[in-house]
Design a protein around this motif. Structure first.
Motif, PDB file in Angstrom:
ATOM      1  N   ILE A  26       0.827  -1.207   0.000  1.00  0.00           N
ATOM      2  CA  ILE A  26       0.000   0.000   0.000  1.00  0.00           C
ATOM      3  C   ILE A  26       0.862   1.258   0.000  1.00  0.00           C
ATOM      4  O   ILE A  26       0.339   2.369  -0.050  1.00  0.00           O
ATOM      5  CB  ILE A  26      -0.968   0.029   1.205  1.00  0.00           C
ATOM      6  N   GLY A  27       2.158   1.076   0.060  1.00  0.00           N
ATOM      7  CA  GLY A  27       3.068   2.220   0.042  1.00  0.00           C
ATOM      8  C   GLY A  27       4.512   1.740  -0.020  1.00  0.00           C
ATOM      9  O   GLY A  27       5.175   1.815  -1.044  1.00  0.00           O
ATOM     10  N   ASN A  28       4.971   1.206   1.080  1.00  0.00           N
ATOM     11  CA  ASN A  28       6.348   0.735   1.169  1.00  0.00           C
ATOM     12  C   ASN A  28       6.514  -0.563   0.386  1.00  0.00           C
ATOM     13  O   ASN A  28       5.884  -1.573   0.680  1.00  0.00           O
ATOM     14  CB  ASN A  28       6.713   0.504   2.646  1.00  0.00           C
ATOM     15  N   LEU A  29       7.391  -0.549  -0.612  1.00  0.00           N
ATOM     16  CA  LEU A  29       7.557  -1.704  -1.486  1.00  0.00           C
ATOM     17  C   LEU A  29       8.109  -2.926  -0.762  1.00  0.00           C
ATOM     18  O   LEU A  29       7.966  -4.051  -1.230  1.00  0.00           O
ATOM     19  CB  LEU A  29       8.465  -1.344  -2.660  1.00  0.00           C
ATOM     20  N   GLU A  30       8.717  -2.730   0.395  1.00  0.00           N
ATOM     21  CA  GLU A  30       9.248  -3.861   1.150  1.00  0.00           C
ATOM     22  C   GLU A  30       8.146  -4.726   1.755  1.00  0.00           C
ATOM     23  O   GLU A  30       8.413  -5.821   2.263  1.00  0.00           O
ATOM     24  CB  GLU A  30      10.176  -3.361   2.265  1.00  0.00           C
ATOM     25  N   ASP A  31       6.909  -4.245   1.698  1.00  0.00           N
ATOM     26  CA  ASP A  31       5.801  -4.981   2.309  1.00  0.00           C
ATOM     27  C   ASP A  31       5.231  -6.076   1.415  1.00  0.00           C
ATOM     28  O   ASP A  31       4.277  -6.744   1.808  1.00  0.00           O
ATOM     29  CB  ASP A  31       4.673  -4.015   2.712  1.00  0.00           C
ATOM     30  N   ILE A  32       5.775  -6.283   0.242  1.00  0.00           N
ATOM     31  CA  ILE A  32       5.304  -7.388  -0.593  1.00  0.00           C
ATOM     32  C   ILE A  32       5.902  -8.694  -0.064  1.00  0.00           C
ATOM     33  O   ILE A  32       7.024  -8.714   0.454  1.00  0.00           O
ATOM     34  CB  ILE A  32       5.674  -7.180  -2.080  1.00  0.00           C
ATOM     35  N   THR A  33       5.172  -9.780  -0.171  1.00  0.00           N
ATOM     36  CA  THR A  33       5.657 -11.040   0.392  1.00  0.00           C
ATOM     37  C   THR A  33       6.473 -11.824  -0.634  1.00  0.00           C
ATOM     38  O   THR A  33       6.349 -11.624  -1.850  1.00  0.00           O
ATOM     39  CB  THR A  33       4.482 -11.926   0.858  1.00  0.00           C
ATOM     40  N   CYS A  78      -3.207  -4.584   3.713  1.00  0.00           N
ATOM     41  CA  CYS A  78      -4.581  -4.084   3.588  1.00  0.00           C
ATOM     42  C   CYS A  78      -4.661  -2.837   4.463  1.00  0.00           C
ATOM     43  O   CYS A  78      -4.378  -2.902   5.663  1.00  0.00           O
ATOM     44  CB  CYS A  78      -5.585  -5.131   4.048  1.00  0.00           C
ATOM     45  N   ALA A  79      -5.031  -1.715   3.883  1.00  0.00           N
ATOM     46  CA  ALA A  79      -5.007  -0.444   4.611  1.00  0.00           C
ATOM     47  C   ALA A  79      -5.915  -0.466   5.834  1.00  0.00           C
ATOM     48  O   ALA A  79      -5.571   0.081   6.891  1.00  0.00           O
ATOM     49  CB  ALA A  79      -5.401   0.701   3.678  1.00  0.00           C
ATOM     50  N   SER A 117      -2.816 -19.724 -15.774  1.00  0.00           N
ATOM     51  CA  SER A 117      -2.892 -19.154 -14.428  1.00  0.00           C
ATOM     52  C   SER A 117      -2.874 -17.635 -14.519  1.00  0.00           C
ATOM     53  O   SER A 117      -2.163 -17.060 -15.347  1.00  0.00           O
ATOM     54  CB  SER A 117      -1.722 -19.636 -13.574  1.00  0.00           C
ATOM     55  N   VAL A 118      -3.695 -16.998 -13.680  1.00  0.00           N
ATOM     56  CA  VAL A 118      -3.844 -15.537 -13.707  1.00  0.00           C
ATOM     57  C   VAL A 118      -3.693 -14.983 -12.300  1.00  0.00           C
ATOM     58  O   VAL A 118      -4.247 -15.536 -11.335  1.00  0.00           O
ATOM     59  CB  VAL A 118      -5.224 -15.121 -14.270  1.00  0.00           C
ATOM     60  N   ALA A 119      -2.958 -13.874 -12.164  1.00  0.00           N
ATOM     61  CA  ALA A 119      -2.845 -13.165 -10.885  1.00  0.00           C
ATOM     62  C   ALA A 119      -3.625 -11.861 -10.990  1.00  0.00           C
ATOM     63  O   ALA A 119      -3.421 -11.083 -11.928  1.00  0.00           O
ATOM     64  CB  ALA A 119      -1.386 -12.873 -10.556  1.00  0.00           C
ATOM     65  N   LEU A 120      -4.528 -11.633 -10.063  1.00  0.00           N
ATOM     66  CA  LEU A 120      -5.277 -10.378 -10.005  1.00  0.00           C
ATOM     67  C   LEU A 120      -4.630  -9.483  -8.964  1.00  0.00           C
ATOM     68  O   LEU A 120      -4.452  -9.882  -7.802  1.00  0.00           O
ATOM     69  CB  LEU A 120      -6.737 -10.641  -9.620  1.00  0.00           C
ATOM     70  N   ILE A 121      -4.250  -8.272  -9.369  1.00  0.00           N
ATOM     71  CA  ILE A 121      -3.683  -7.306  -8.432  1.00  0.00           C
ATOM     72  C   ILE A 121      -4.415  -5.979  -8.571  1.00  0.00           C
ATOM     73  O   ILE A 121      -5.047  -5.705  -9.588  1.00  0.00           O
ATOM     74  CB  ILE A 121      -2.162  -7.088  -8.650  1.00  0.00           C
ATOM     75  N   THR A 122      -4.318  -5.166  -7.557  1.00  0.00           N
ATOM     76  CA  THR A 122      -4.911  -3.843  -7.575  1.00  0.00           C
ATOM     77  C   THR A 122      -3.802  -2.812  -7.460  1.00  0.00           C
ATOM     78  O   THR A 122      -2.625  -3.168  -7.311  1.00  0.00           O
ATOM     79  CB  THR A 122      -5.929  -3.704  -6.429  1.00  0.00           C
ATOM     80  N   ASP A 123      -4.140  -1.534  -7.498  1.00  0.00           N
ATOM     81  CA  ASP A 123      -3.103  -0.498  -7.421  1.00  0.00           C
ATOM     82  C   ASP A 123      -2.328  -0.574  -6.117  1.00  0.00           C
ATOM     83  O   ASP A 123      -1.134  -0.293  -6.075  1.00  0.00           O
ATOM     84  CB  ASP A 123      -3.731   0.896  -7.560  1.00  0.00           C
ATOM     85  N   ALA A 124      -3.016  -0.924  -5.039  1.00  0.00           N
ATOM     86  CA  ALA A 124      -2.365  -1.012  -3.737  1.00  0.00           C
ATOM     87  C   ALA A 124      -3.218  -1.847  -2.807  1.00  0.00           C
ATOM     88  O   ALA A 124      -4.438  -1.689  -2.763  1.00  0.00           O
ATOM     89  CB  ALA A 124      -2.157   0.384  -3.141  1.00  0.00           C
ATOM     90  N   GLY A 125      -2.593  -2.746  -2.074  1.00  0.00           N
ATOM     91  CA  GLY A 125      -3.323  -3.529  -1.085  1.00  0.00           C
ATOM     92  C   GLY A 125      -3.915  -4.804  -1.636  1.00  0.00           C
ATOM     93  O   GLY A 125      -3.447  -5.366  -2.636  1.00  0.00           O
TER      94      GLY A 125
END
Length: 283
Positions: free
Chosen positions: A12-19, A114-115, A77-85
């Motif tokens: 949601i902001g800090n790129l380090e928060d991706i798993t 998740c915000a 296979s498909v990955a659904l992503i949003t702008d943030a979160g």
């Protein structure tokens, strides 16, 4: 990776928060469906991910939803992503999940930021019972109706809001819910992250004095206070009297009973709606 729809949370902001799991899935899927491909391409480039990308947002979900389903039917296979979160949380996507599941496609969540939960965890408000209410209506009349309908909730209420409407929304909350404790969380996980805590009256005044509010905002409102029994005529009897007289609108009746009993406006409004829905009062 046979026909699987992955619901992948992104920072949601800090790129380090991706798993680590999210990064692996994004590198392996056949297709990534993104809310805004331009925005998501920056994220993918940062992590060295190069996979086919397609857009999927509110105004093209019918067309692109069918396209994505076709890819899944072909065993991709498909990955659904949003702008943030996390996708599908106040973002498009639930229809795609529903349709894919209906066709027997595996739907796999890849959890992450998740915000709403991020804000709640650091709010200092009770976390055992909360209601996520998403974005409020833009127009004041509809916004106040929604707030009044939620005013009697005994749970922490979590809202998302635009910084441009923050001042107006806090003022409407004060009018419809009373002077409760609230937390305004802004720019979560980013450089200028900020938590504002205190009574609605003070925070509304502070925000009104600021020249500009930037960044996405989450507002958390404390639960409705416990109401002591009313001495003298009960709230229901008073509401019935005013509504059945034919001289007062529902809004006027609520205002009068609120003044006479000292009860929170949201509590009185909720009772008035109940009486109307059950046909126990006219007006």
């Amino acid at each position: 990776m046979p026909a699987t729809l992955y619901i992948v949370a992104t920072p949601i902001g800090n790129l380090e928060d991706i798993t680590l799991r999210a990064l692996r899935i994004l590198k392996e899927v056949d297709l990534i469906a993104a809310e805004d491909t331009r925005h998501s391409r920056k994220l993918l480039t940062h992590f060295g991910i190069s996979r086919p990308l397609t857009s999927y947002f509110d105004h093209n979900q019918a067309l692109k939803g069918e396209y994505i389903l076709e890819q899944l039917r072909d065993g991709k296979s498909v990955a659904l992503i949003t702008d943030a979160g996390t996708p599908c949380i106040s973002d498009p996507g639930y229809q795609l999940v529903r349709d894919a599941a209906a066709e027997g496609v595996a739907v796999v969540p890849i959890p992450g930021a998740c915000a709403a939960v991020t804000a709640l965890s650091a709010s200092g408000l009770p976390t055992d019972f909360f209601t996520f209410a998403g974005f409020l209506p833009n127009k004041q009349g509809k916004r106040r109706e929604r707030l009044q309908a939620l005013a009697a909730e005994k749970a922490v209420l979590i809202f998302y809001e635009s910084p441009k409407r923050l001042q107006a929304t806090l003022a409407d909350m004060l009018e419809t819910m009373g002077d409760r404790e609230v937390v305004v969380a802004r720019e979560l996980t980013k450089l200028h992250e900020e938590f504002m805590r205190g009574p609605l009256s003070r925070l509304a005044a502070e925000v009104a004095e600021r020249e500009e509010i930037r960044g996405e905002v989450a507002i958390l409102v404390s639960p409705a206070p416990e109401v002591e029994s009313v001495e003298g005529p009960q709230m229901e009897e008073l509401l019935k009297r005013y509504l059945e007289s034919g001289e007062h609108s529902l809004k006027d009746a609520v205002k009068r009973v609120t003044q006479e009993t000292g009860l929170p406006k949201g509590t009185v409004y909720a009772e008035a709606l109940r009486l109307k829905e059950e046909g126990l009062a006219e007006g």
